[in-house]
Design an enzyme around this catalytic site. Structure first.
Site, PDB file in Angstrom:
ATOM      1  N   LYS A  54      11.996  -9.065  13.181  1.00  0.00           N
ATOM      2  CA  LYS A  54      10.691  -8.403  13.362  1.00  0.00           C
ATOM      3  C   LYS A  54       9.711  -9.352  14.048  1.00  0.00           C
ATOM      4  O   LYS A  54       9.013  -8.963  14.981  1.00  0.00           O
ATOM      5  CB  LYS A  54      10.134  -7.950  12.004  1.00  0.00           C
ATOM      6  CG  LYS A  54      10.844  -6.714  11.462  1.00  0.00           C
ATOM      7  CD  LYS A  54      10.490  -6.402  10.018  1.00  0.00           C
ATOM      8  CE  LYS A  54      11.392  -5.281   9.507  1.00  0.00           C
ATOM      9  NZ  LYS A  54      11.322  -5.039   8.074  1.00  0.00           N
ATOM     10  N   GLN A  98       8.194  -6.739   3.058  1.00  0.00           N
ATOM     11  CA  GLN A  98       9.643  -6.537   3.112  1.00  0.00           C
ATOM     12  C   GLN A  98      10.184  -6.158   1.733  1.00  0.00           C
ATOM     13  O   GLN A  98       9.896  -6.817   0.741  1.00  0.00           O
ATOM     14  CB  GLN A  98      10.322  -7.814   3.643  1.00  0.00           C
ATOM     15  CG  GLN A  98      11.804  -7.671   3.902  1.00  0.00           C
ATOM     16  CD  GLN A  98      12.149  -6.704   5.037  1.00  0.00           C
ATOM     17  OE1 GLN A  98      11.383  -6.528   5.981  1.00  0.00           O
ATOM     18  NE2 GLN A  98      13.290  -6.061   4.944  1.00  0.00           N
ATOM     19  N   ASP A 121       4.869   1.039   7.968  1.00  0.00           N
ATOM     20  CA  ASP A 121       6.165   1.506   7.449  1.00  0.00           C
ATOM     21  C   ASP A 121       6.128   3.013   7.167  1.00  0.00           C
ATOM     22  O   ASP A 121       7.174   3.652   7.067  1.00  0.00           O
ATOM     23  CB  ASP A 121       6.459   0.817   6.097  1.00  0.00           C
ATOM     24  CG  ASP A 121       7.457  -0.335   6.229  1.00  0.00           C
ATOM     25  OD1 ASP A 121       8.330  -0.271   7.101  1.00  0.00           O
ATOM     26  OD2 ASP A 121       7.343  -1.283   5.427  1.00  0.00           O
TER      27      ASP A 121
HETATM   28  N1  GUN Z   1      13.799  -3.321   3.738  1.00  0.00           N
HETATM   29  C1  GUN Z   1      14.810  -2.710   4.405  1.00  0.00           C
HETATM   30  N2  GUN Z   1      14.311  -1.880   5.348  1.00  0.00           N
HETATM   31  C2  GUN Z   1      12.970  -1.941   5.272  1.00  0.00           C
HETATM   32  C3  GUN Z   1      11.923  -1.319   5.993  1.00  0.00           C
HETATM   33  O1  GUN Z   1      12.112  -0.505   6.900  1.00  0.00           O
HETATM   34  N3  GUN Z   1      10.662  -1.681   5.615  1.00  0.00           N
HETATM   35  C4  GUN Z   1      10.414  -2.552   4.604  1.00  0.00           C
HETATM   36  N4  GUN Z   1       9.133  -2.811   4.309  1.00  0.00           N
HETATM   37  N5  GUN Z   1      11.367  -3.152   3.913  1.00  0.00           N
HETATM   38  C5  GUN Z   1      12.647  -2.848   4.249  1.00  0.00           C
END
Ligand code: GUN
Length: 302
Positions: A54, A98, A121
């Protein structure tokens, strides 16, 4: 028939180039760039690698990026206070915490603490509601479903009036993609069925699908004879079914398999996404798009 592959890796590049250009234009005109903070609690290896990707993507696009690593032992109160700090930070348009979080922290409380207008998200209940209402209310569609819709559109598949069958009812994929495909407008306007673990005769539902979206987390669940000839098959499953030695590095790497029996399905479907290299690369791409959108909303140019 051999299906046309819908490659997330290629579509990702197309979209990232578009975002990169838009970031440059906004910077020149408004003197602002999208700001994204990624909060990582602890050092779960899968989370570390997602977060690293990311950050790399945000940096490539010219975003303002903050990586905020916190120890596994951070208290819930301290994490909530940290989120509040970024809620107030004018340079930040997107806050990503996350997941999963350590057991002593209530994930719901954390998601609810994020300003819905920075919730890139799309997990906050306000954004879930906005998605349900649709139209101009929709701000941040969750990233994986948004990526799936983008892939379907860019592959030129007719969605208006199409029979869409979604296998899986998770809050992250199944429910939101069903809602997106249900809305009026381009890339949607479909007749949607959500099938799940309690569905009777799953095969009969899948066989009706013009667009079959499978997010069940069960390797090889969908059999080739369940696929309507010429259908578009979107496989969201990423299941680790074993390990193998990488030819490139010699290190052990996971063998990934989707929810669809790919080799047989590709002889029947009209379009199909591979695993890996299908839906996977789209999630981070759409996170970037949501962060850019958040800045555009703030500047009144969305
Ligand atoms: N953990 C696995 N996929 C995601 C996601 O798309 N967003 C977040 N915040 N955590 C994750």
């Amino acid at each position: 028939m051999t299906a046309k592959l819908i490659k997330g890796t290629e579509i990702r590049e197309e979209i990232l180039k578009e975002i990169e250009q838009e970031v440059k234009d906004i910077k020149a005109k408004h003197g602002k760039v999208p700001g994204l903070v990624t909060i990582l609690v602890g050092s779960n290896p899968a989370s570390v690698s997602y977060v690293t990707l990311k950050i790399q993507t945000a940096e490539r696009l010219g975003f303002h990026e903050i990586q905020d690593n916190q120890p596994e032992t951070i208290s819930e109160a301290d994490l909530l206070a940290l989120i509040e700090k970024y809620n107030r930070d004018e340079s930040i348009n997107g806050i990503l915490v996350q997941l999963p979080l350590p057991k002593h922290i209530d994930e719901k409380k954390v998601i609810n603490a994020i300003d819905p207008d920075k919730d890139v998200d799309g997990f906050h209940p306000v954004n879930v509601g906005r998605l349900m209402i649709g139209g101009s209310e929709l701000k941040f569609p969750p990233c994986t479903p948004a990526g799936i819709q983008e892939m379907i559109m860019r592959a030129g598949i007719e969605t208006k009036g199409a029979e869409v069958v979604v296998v899986g009812r998770s809050n992250i994929v199944g429910k939101p993609i069903a809602n997106l495909m249900l809305q009026k407008g381009p890339g949607a306007n479909s007749t949607v069925t959500i099938a799940h673990t309690a569905t009777r005769d799953l095969a009969s539902h899948c066989k009706r699908a013009d667009i079959l979206i499978v997010a069940a987390g069960v390797p090889g669940l969908v059999k080739p004879e369940w696929i309507k000839p010429g259908a578009c098959v979107i496989d969201v499953g990423v299941n680790r079914v074993g390990e193998k030695k990488s030819e490139k590095t010699g290190k052990m790497v996971a063998i990934l398999r989707g929810d669809v029996d790919f080799d047989a399905a590709k002889e029947i479907a009209g379009f199909i996404t591979p695993v890996p290299g299908g839906v996977g690369p789209m999630t981070i791409t759409m996170l970037m798009k949501n962060t850019l959108k958040s800045l555009k909303f703030k500047l009144g140019i969305a």
